[in-house]
Enzyme design. Structure first.
Site: not given
Ligand code: FAD
Length: 467
Positions: A36, A42, A183, A270, A272, A445
């Site tokens: 990470e 997280g 969105g 925002a 996407g 209820h």
């Molecule tokens: P990520 O959470 O993106 O984690 C990827 C990790 O990989 C990161 O920690 C990054 O630092 C690490 N990484 C990347 N490349 C490298 C590398 N080359 N070397 C080492 N580490 C690397 N989803 C919901 O379900 N509910 C919600 O309410 C919600 N609210 C959101 C609100 C906001 C403002 C945003 C931006 C997103 C929200 N999401 C929500 C979406 C959700 O955050 C993502 O879908 C989720 O975090 C995806 O998880 P992931 O494990 O795929 O990747």
């Protein structure tokens, strides 16, 4: 000098997908390393996504709710906003959760290597951090997530132009702010800034806010959004953004475009998120990445390379944390030799706006597109005792049934706590429940979830007594 680590499973990325995969793999007896780049686990969700946004939305909702209590005989004064304290509150929430993850990885003996990981081959990752580490692995799970889309004509380096990560830092409360993109993420942050005192406009290219949700749900949602946003510009796009001394000058084009550029104190972009698939040296491992940066996987989350899996935002829509978690479990279990694949009937979607919008299974729009023999029934919250007693009548519950089997195949809610209420519908769909199963379940209820039972009764033709 480069360190060397050998492991059975390396997980690239410590977000919800990554840590869930890592923990499941460790629980199944595998030796696991997480790579990470940031110092906490997280990912986006815990650090700059789901969790901080909900901590701020809780603050916003408390402010908004207290302002409506006058009619019930209780007047609160004007809220005193202390941005530093709100920020500290949000950070405390994040730290509690990321600290918990750190403990959980230690308990499982999952090693975390901090640094930027890049594939060298199908069995080796190079990690560049404070020191360089080579991780040799038998299996890899790519969970490297996504990042906000940047538009080429926007000067993103100006500190008044924000992405969601910037907005969550609460740099200042703009007098007049534009939310570019109608969105979920844009509208959630819009609700936060409105409650904290900003005046807001929103611009959306499509013909409704939250374009993925059904129109009838959004019609109810719009009532509240009209009180939050001064100008909701649908079927309109931004064509020019100029950062000037007196503000950000934004030019619009389309159905609701103002004739002249509008000046804002801040603009939240925002529009996407884009996957990180092209940034990992995936080609060196032979992993196929699409032009848009997604990694292709099969139902077992396996990429084009046998020993490498991918999960979460990086493999496609919907980009949601709970999808990433479930995919992570599948990848870990397949690596551990279990027969598992990812084939959910539902992946719920929730906008934690005020009011909340939530849907699960098929939407009515999808049911129409797929030519399904369906019937949608709705139950208005104006007829719900709980909604009336808690000032939440601007809402409704909708269930979508397959007319051939009477099974529920979709559902949606708009209103207070819609996201929590959605759980019952998701479970009903996954368990193959029909209208009678739901209608005959005794719902307490007065509750808001009672409206789900009542909607099922409407379909089953048995509704007799609306409280
Ligand atoms: P990520 O959470 O993106 O984690 C990827 C990790 O990989 C990161 O920690 C990054 O630092 C690490 N990484 C990347 N490349 C490298 C590398 N080359 N070397 C080492 N580490 C690397 N989803 C919901 O379900 N509910 C919600 O309410 C919600 N609210 C959101 C609100 C906001 C403002 C945003 C931006 C997103 C929200 N999401 C929500 C979406 C959700 O955050 C993502 O879908 C989720 O975090 C995806 O998880 P992931 O494990 O795929 O990747």
């Amino acid at each position: 000098m480069s360190n060397e680590v050998k492991t059975q499973v390396v997980v690239l990325g410590g977000g919800p997908g990554g840590y869930s995969a890592a923990f499941r793999a460790a629980d199944l007896g595998l030796d696991v390393v997480i790579v990470e780049r940031y110092s906490t686990l997280g990912g986006v969700c815990l650090n700059v996504g789901c969790i901080p946004s909900k901590a701020l939305l809780h603050v916003a909702k408390t402010i908004e709710d207290s302002a409506t209590m006058g009619a019930a005989g209780v007047e609160f004064g004007k809220p005193k906003i202390d941005l530093d304290k709100i920020r500290a509150h949000k950070d405390k929430v994040i730290n509690q959760l990321t600290g918990g993850l750190s403990q959980m990885s230690k308990m499982r003996k999952v090693k975390v290597v901090n640094g930027l990981g890049e594939f060298v081959s199908a069995n080796e990752l190079k990690v560049t951090g404070e020191e360089e580490t080579t991780v040799k692995f038998e299996h890899a799970i790519i969970a490297a997530g996504s990042q906000p889309v940047k538009l080429p004509f926007i000067p993103h380096d100006d500190e008044r132009i924000w992405d969601s990560t910037d907005a969550l830092e609460l740099p200042f409360i703009p007098k007049k702010m534009l939310v570019l993109g109608g969105g979920i993420i844009g509208l959630e942050m819009g609700c936060v800034y409105k409650a904290l005192g900003a005046s807001l406009d929103v611009v959306e290219f499509m013909d409704q806010l939250i374009p993925a949700a059904d129109k009838d749900i959004i019609r109810v949602f719009n009532k509240s959004m009209k009180s939050k946003f001064d100008n909701i510009m649908l079927e309109t796009k931004v064509t020019k953004v100029e950062a000037k001394k007196d503000g950000i000058h934004v030019t619009f084009e389309g159905k609701k475009a103002p004739a002249e550029p509008v000046v804002y104190d801040a603009v939240l972009v925002a529009v996407g998120r884009t996957p990180n698939g092209n940034k990992l040296g995936a080609d060196k491992a032979g992993v196929k990445v699409t032009d848009r940066g997604f990694i292709e996987v099969d139902k077992q989350m396996r990429t084009s390379v046998k020993n490498i899996f991918a999960i979460g935002d990086i493999v496609g829509q919907p980009m949601l944390a709970h999808k990433a978690v479930h995919e992570g479990h599948v990848a870990a279990e397949v690596i551990a030799g279990k027969k598992h694949f990812f084939d959910p009937k539902v992946i719920p979607s929730i906008a934690y706006t005020d009011p909340e919008v939530a849907w699960t299974g098929v939407t009515e729009k999808e049911a129409k597109e797929q030519g399904l023999n369906y019937e949608a029934v709705t139950f208005p919250w104006a007829a719900s005792g709980r909604a009336i007693s808690s000032g939440a009548t601007d809402g409704f519950t909708k269930l979508i049934f397959d007319k051939d089997t009477d099974r529920v195949i979709g559902g949606a809610l708009v209103g207070s706590h819609a996201g929590e209420l959605l759980g019952e519908i998701s479970l009903a769909i996954e368990m193959g429940s029909d209208a009678e199963d739901i209608a005959l379940t005794v719902h307490a209820h007065p509750t808001l979830y009672e409206t789900i039972g009542q909607a099922a009764e409407v379909y089953a033709g048995s509704i007799t007594d609306i409280p």
